[in-house]
Design a protein around this motif. Structure first.
Motif, PDB file in Angstrom:
ATOM      1  N   GLY A 373       0.766  -1.229   0.000  1.00  0.00           N
ATOM      2  CA  GLY A 373       0.000   0.000   0.000  1.00  0.00           C
ATOM      3  C   GLY A 373       0.796   1.277   0.000  1.00  0.00           C
ATOM      4  O   GLY A 373       0.221   2.360  -0.083  1.00  0.00           O
ATOM      5  N   SER A 374       2.131   1.184   0.099  1.00  0.00           N
ATOM      6  CA  SER A 374       2.923   2.410   0.172  1.00  0.00           C
ATOM      7  C   SER A 374       4.336   2.147  -0.326  1.00  0.00           C
ATOM      8  O   SER A 374       4.789   0.984  -0.387  1.00  0.00           O
ATOM      9  N   LEU A 375       5.045   3.239  -0.642  1.00  0.00           N
ATOM     10  CA  LEU A 375       6.431   3.121  -1.075  1.00  0.00           C
ATOM     11  C   LEU A 375       7.287   2.557   0.053  1.00  0.00           C
ATOM     12  O   LEU A 375       8.219   1.797  -0.199  1.00  0.00           O
ATOM     13  N   GLU A 376       6.953   2.911   1.295  1.00  0.00           N
ATOM     14  CA  GLU A 376       7.714   2.387   2.442  1.00  0.00           C
ATOM     15  C   GLU A 376       7.590   0.861   2.505  1.00  0.00           C
ATOM     16  O   GLU A 376       8.566   0.165   2.828  1.00  0.00           O
ATOM     17  N   GLU A 377       6.417   0.339   2.185  1.00  0.00           N
ATOM     18  CA  GLU A 377       6.237  -1.112   2.186  1.00  0.00           C
ATOM     19  C   GLU A 377       7.006  -1.755   1.032  1.00  0.00           C
ATOM     20  O   GLU A 377       7.517  -2.871   1.165  1.00  0.00           O
ATOM     21  N   VAL A 378       7.100  -1.055  -0.087  1.00  0.00           N
ATOM     22  CA  VAL A 378       7.928  -1.537  -1.201  1.00  0.00           C
ATOM     23  C   VAL A 378       9.381  -1.647  -0.751  1.00  0.00           C
ATOM     24  O   VAL A 378      10.048  -2.670  -0.968  1.00  0.00           O
ATOM     25  N   GLU A 379       9.875  -0.600  -0.119  1.00  0.00           N
ATOM     26  CA  GLU A 379      11.273  -0.582   0.318  1.00  0.00           C
ATOM     27  C   GLU A 379      11.536  -1.653   1.368  1.00  0.00           C
ATOM     28  O   GLU A 379      12.589  -2.300   1.356  1.00  0.00           O
ATOM     29  N   ALA A 380      10.578  -1.858   2.270  1.00  0.00           N
ATOM     30  CA  ALA A 380      10.756  -2.876   3.313  1.00  0.00           C
ATOM     31  C   ALA A 380      10.776  -4.272   2.710  1.00  0.00           C
ATOM     32  O   ALA A 380      11.614  -5.111   3.083  1.00  0.00           O
ATOM     33  N   ALA A 381       9.860  -4.546   1.766  1.00  0.00           N
ATOM     34  CA  ALA A 381       9.830  -5.868   1.133  1.00  0.00           C
ATOM     35  C   ALA A 381      11.099  -6.110   0.322  1.00  0.00           C
ATOM     36  O   ALA A 381      11.640  -7.230   0.309  1.00  0.00           O
ATOM     37  N   ASP A 382      11.593  -5.067  -0.335  1.00  0.00           N
ATOM     38  CA  ASP A 382      12.829  -5.172  -1.111  1.00  0.00           C
ATOM     39  C   ASP A 382      14.006  -5.512  -0.192  1.00  0.00           C
ATOM     40  O   ASP A 382      14.793  -6.417  -0.479  1.00  0.00           O
ATOM     41  N   ALA A 383      14.103  -4.799   0.925  1.00  0.00           N
ATOM     42  CA  ALA A 383      15.213  -5.036   1.853  1.00  0.00           C
ATOM     43  C   ALA A 383      15.149  -6.436   2.443  1.00  0.00           C
ATOM     44  O   ALA A 383      16.174  -7.126   2.588  1.00  0.00           O
ATOM     45  N   THR A 384      13.946  -6.876   2.791  1.00  0.00           N
ATOM     46  CA  THR A 384      13.785  -8.216   3.378  1.00  0.00           C
ATOM     47  C   THR A 384      14.182  -9.295   2.380  1.00  0.00           C
ATOM     48  O   THR A 384      14.884 -10.256   2.735  1.00  0.00           O
ATOM     49  N   ALA A 385      13.734  -9.150   1.154  1.00  0.00           N
ATOM     50  CA  ALA A 385      14.071 -10.147   0.136  1.00  0.00           C
ATOM     51  C   ALA A 385      15.569 -10.184  -0.130  1.00  0.00           C
ATOM     52  O   ALA A 385      16.151 -11.264  -0.326  1.00  0.00           O
ATOM     53  N   ARG A 386      16.217  -9.020  -0.120  1.00  0.00           N
ATOM     54  CA  ARG A 386      17.664  -8.983  -0.352  1.00  0.00           C
ATOM     55  C   ARG A 386      18.415  -9.689   0.781  1.00  0.00           C
ATOM     56  O   ARG A 386      19.392 -10.404   0.534  1.00  0.00           O
ATOM     57  N   ARG A 387      17.972  -9.468   2.015  1.00  0.00           N
ATOM     58  CA  ARG A 387      18.634 -10.155   3.132  1.00  0.00           C
ATOM     59  C   ARG A 387      18.512 -11.665   2.984  1.00  0.00           C
ATOM     60  O   ARG A 387      19.479 -12.413   3.216  1.00  0.00           O
ATOM     61  N   THR A 388      17.341 -12.122   2.602  1.00  0.00           N
ATOM     62  CA  THR A 388      17.143 -13.560   2.435  1.00  0.00           C
ATOM     63  C   THR A 388      18.000 -14.099   1.297  1.00  0.00           C
ATOM     64  O   THR A 388      18.654 -15.142   1.445  1.00  0.00           O
ATOM     65  N   ALA A 389      18.008 -13.412   0.183  1.00  0.00           N
ATOM     66  CA  ALA A 389      18.801 -13.869  -0.957  1.00  0.00           C
ATOM     67  C   ALA A 389      20.285 -13.908  -0.614  1.00  0.00           C
ATOM     68  O   ALA A 389      20.992 -14.867  -0.963  1.00  0.00           O
ATOM     69  N   ARG A 390      20.769 -12.895   0.092  1.00  0.00           N
ATOM     70  CA  ARG A 390      22.179 -12.880   0.486  1.00  0.00           C
ATOM     71  C   ARG A 390      22.485 -14.025   1.434  1.00  0.00           C
ATOM     72  O   ARG A 390      23.559 -14.655   1.352  1.00  0.00           O
ATOM     73  N   GLY A 391      21.549 -14.314   2.335  1.00  0.00           N
ATOM     74  CA  GLY A 391      21.742 -15.442   3.243  1.00  0.00           C
ATOM     75  C   GLY A 391      21.803 -16.754   2.484  1.00  0.00           C
ATOM     76  O   GLY A 391      22.639 -17.627   2.803  1.00  0.00           O
ATOM     77  N   LEU A 392      20.946 -16.918   1.504  1.00  0.00           N
ATOM     78  CA  LEU A 392      20.971 -18.131   0.689  1.00  0.00           C
ATOM     79  C   LEU A 392      22.271 -18.239  -0.097  1.00  0.00           C
ATOM     80  O   LEU A 392      22.833 -19.339  -0.235  1.00  0.00           O
ATOM     81  N   LEU A 393      22.754 -17.116  -0.584  1.00  0.00           N
ATOM     82  CA  LEU A 393      24.015 -17.129  -1.317  1.00  0.00           C
ATOM     83  C   LEU A 393      25.181 -17.505  -0.420  1.00  0.00           C
ATOM     84  O   LEU A 393      26.064 -18.283  -0.806  1.00  0.00           O
ATOM     85  N   GLU A 394      25.201 -16.985   0.789  1.00  0.00           N
ATOM     86  CA  GLU A 394      26.282 -17.287   1.724  1.00  0.00           C
ATOM     87  C   GLU A 394      26.257 -18.746   2.164  1.00  0.00           C
ATOM     88  O   GLU A 394      27.302 -19.337   2.455  1.00  0.00           O
ATOM     89  N   ALA A 395      25.039 -19.325   2.217  1.00  0.00           N
ATOM     90  CA  ALA A 395      24.906 -20.701   2.697  1.00  0.00           C
ATOM     91  C   ALA A 395      25.235 -21.734   1.633  1.00  0.00           C
ATOM     92  O   ALA A 395      25.419 -22.911   1.949  1.00  0.00           O
ATOM     93  N   ARG A 396      25.289 -21.318   0.375  1.00  0.00           N
ATOM     94  CA  ARG A 396      25.580 -22.257  -0.698  1.00  0.00           C
ATOM     95  C   ARG A 396      27.026 -22.707  -0.648  1.00  0.00           C
ATOM     96  O   ARG A 396      27.910 -21.996  -0.185  1.00  0.00           O
ATOM     97  N   ALA A 397      27.263 -23.911  -1.185  1.00  0.00           N
ATOM     98  CA  ALA A 397      28.642 -24.340  -1.373  1.00  0.00           C
ATOM     99  C   ALA A 397      29.300 -23.403  -2.373  1.00  0.00           C
ATOM    100  O   ALA A 397      28.646 -22.891  -3.287  1.00  0.00           O
ATOM    101  N   PRO A 398      30.590 -23.130  -2.236  1.00  0.00           N
ATOM    102  CA  PRO A 398      31.258 -22.213  -3.167  1.00  0.00           C
ATOM    103  C   PRO A 398      31.068 -22.645  -4.616  1.00  0.00           C
ATOM    104  O   PRO A 398      31.176 -23.822  -4.948  1.00  0.00           O
ATOM    105  N   ALA A 399      30.758 -21.684  -5.466  1.00  0.00           N
ATOM    106  CA  ALA A 399      30.615 -21.972  -6.893  1.00  0.00           C
ATOM    107  C   ALA A 399      31.977 -22.238  -7.493  1.00  0.00           C
ATOM    108  O   ALA A 399      33.004 -21.817  -6.956  1.00  0.00           O
ATOM    109  N   PRO A 400      32.015 -22.991  -8.613  1.00  0.00           N
ATOM    110  CA  PRO A 400      33.300 -23.159  -9.299  1.00  0.00           C
ATOM    111  C   PRO A 400      33.908 -21.793  -9.591  1.00  0.00           C
ATOM    112  O   PRO A 400      33.211 -20.849  -9.945  1.00  0.00           O
TER     113      PRO A 400
END
Length: 408
Positions: A373-400
């Motif tokens: 409903g607001s730009l603030e909610e857009v920014e919050a959802a964006d930040a949350t998704a980025r934290r999750t994606a970064r966590g998933l990237l860090e948890a992966r086995a190293p790429a070749p």
């Protein structure tokens, strides 16, 4: 629909322009056209992320009144580069958004990624005609943006080649006559690769688009076909078209840039060379047309045009984008944020190519769609998704270990 309707253009007064993202591919192409038509345009504002030298050169060359760099730490360098001129200088994300809101006749919104959201919204709120080359703006906040366009009396002109093509052949006065929209896709550099081959591709291979000259992030999105998924979401909001009535068709020659199918069986297509100066010129001069130096299309020399359906198994990003659009709310924000993080990791050699859609899918699974409903909610959802994606990237086995220049 959230598009501009025809309005008169002054034949005597030049259009005053703001170009957000002037040092990128779209920005440079826009300035190329401006330089070829010096009596038709005046440059008021130029912004860049951190390319100080190029931004300063452009500001001097085109007589800009304001130059803004998004990177705060680059303020001193930009100030020094423009010393002795009357060009105003500013830095920081807030300064970019403020510059976008300066009264001008026409704004090119060409900042790549979610970073372009706030500046584009600023331009809309001051009632500008906005040339929209930032698909993430509508992907992340389509309903909010289109509502602001109507509230503020702004106008959106699509600059992406596919949406611009649709705009050129769409009957805006009779939307009920439209059956469906057909977005064409080149298929990217890996259109004929097996999944086994795709597992070992390098960033250098991914950014070497067969037809278009684009930046690294957009080129990788083309290679995964996520760009077409994002464009599908953008088309939904631009043209008020339900997701099931937007098709994607692979067209390797990139001559037909998109099509509109009508209820009587007619299909209208816009054709041209794969050169972004054509859609940019259409938006710059609209509702008129302007001459460009683009090579003229020679269909006899091309010989044939080919088409094929996209392969959903090899390019899962398309299904992810459709699912995010159907879910609505914050889901497209999550899709876009996770994709930006995954593409950055791939370009840095920290993630394999096939890991990009995997990270996006897992991030979407972690965050069910919520109302927006607001730009603030857009920014919050964006930040949350980025934290999750970064966590998933860090948890992966190293790429070749991939040499970003092209080797292993």
């Amino acid at each position: 629909m959230s598009l501009a309707s025809a309005s008169p253009r002054s034949a005597t007064q030049p259009r005053r322009l703001s170009i957000l993202g002037s040092t990128g591919s779209i920005g440079c192409s826009t300035l190329d056209l401006v330089e070829r038509n010096p009596d038709a345009f005046e440059v008021e504002v130029l912004t860049a992320n951190r390319s100080v030298a190029r931004l300063a050169m452009q500001a001097k060359r085109f007589g800009a009144r304001l130059a803004v760099v998004a990177d705060d730490s680059a303020y001193g360098d930009l100030k020094e580069a423009l010393s002795g001129t009357n060009i105003e200088v500013a830095a920081g994300a807030a300064a970019v958004a403020e510059a976008a809101g300066r009264p001008t006749d026409w704004v090119m919104a060409a900042i790549v990624g979610a970073a372009g959201l706030a500046p584009t919204l600023s331009a809309i709120r001051q009632g500008s005609v906005v040339g929209l080359a930032n698909k993430e703006t509508l992907v992340c906040a389509g309903s909010l943006m289109t509502a602001e366009v109507k509230r503020c009396g702004a106008q959106l002109l699509p600059v992406d080649s596919e949406h611009n093509a649709i705009f050129q052949v769409l009957d805006l006065e009779r939307p009920e006559s439209v059956d469906r929209l057909i977005l064409t896709a080149s298929g990217g550099p890996f259109r004929t690769f097996s999944r086994a081959d795709m597992a070992s591709v390098t960033p250098a291979q991914a950014v070497a688009h067969p037809n278009w000259d684009m930046g690294a992030k957009i080129s990788v999105d083309s290679a995964t076909m996520m760009n077409k998924g994002l464009e599908l979401i953008e088309a939904h909001f631009l043209f008020d078209m339900p997701e099931p009535r937007i098709d994607i068709l692979v067209h390797p020659e990139s001559v037909i840039h998109s099509m509109v199918a009508y209820v009587d069986g007619s299909v209208l297509a816009q054709l041209g060379q794969p050169d972004m100066r054509t859609p940019i010129a259409y938006a710059l001069a609209w509702p008129e047309r302007m001459a460009t130096p683009v090579e003229r299309l020679d269909l006899a020399a091309i010989g044939r045009l080919s088409f094929e359906p996209p392969d959903a198994e090899r390019f899962p990003a398309l299904a992810l984008a459709r699912a995010a659009l159907r879910a609505g709310g914050t889901a497209p924000i999550t899709l876009n944020a996770a994709n930006e993080e995954a593409v950055a990791a791939f370009l840095a050699g920290r993630l394999g190519f096939l890991g990009i859609p995997e990270i996006v899918e897992r991030t979407l699974e972690a965050h069910p769609a919520a109302p927006l409903g607001s730009l603030e909610e857009v920014e919050a959802a964006d930040a949350t998704a980025r934290r999750t994606a970064r966590g998933l990237l860090e948890a992966r086995a190293p790429a070749p270990q991939i040499d970003r220049e092209g080797g292993r």
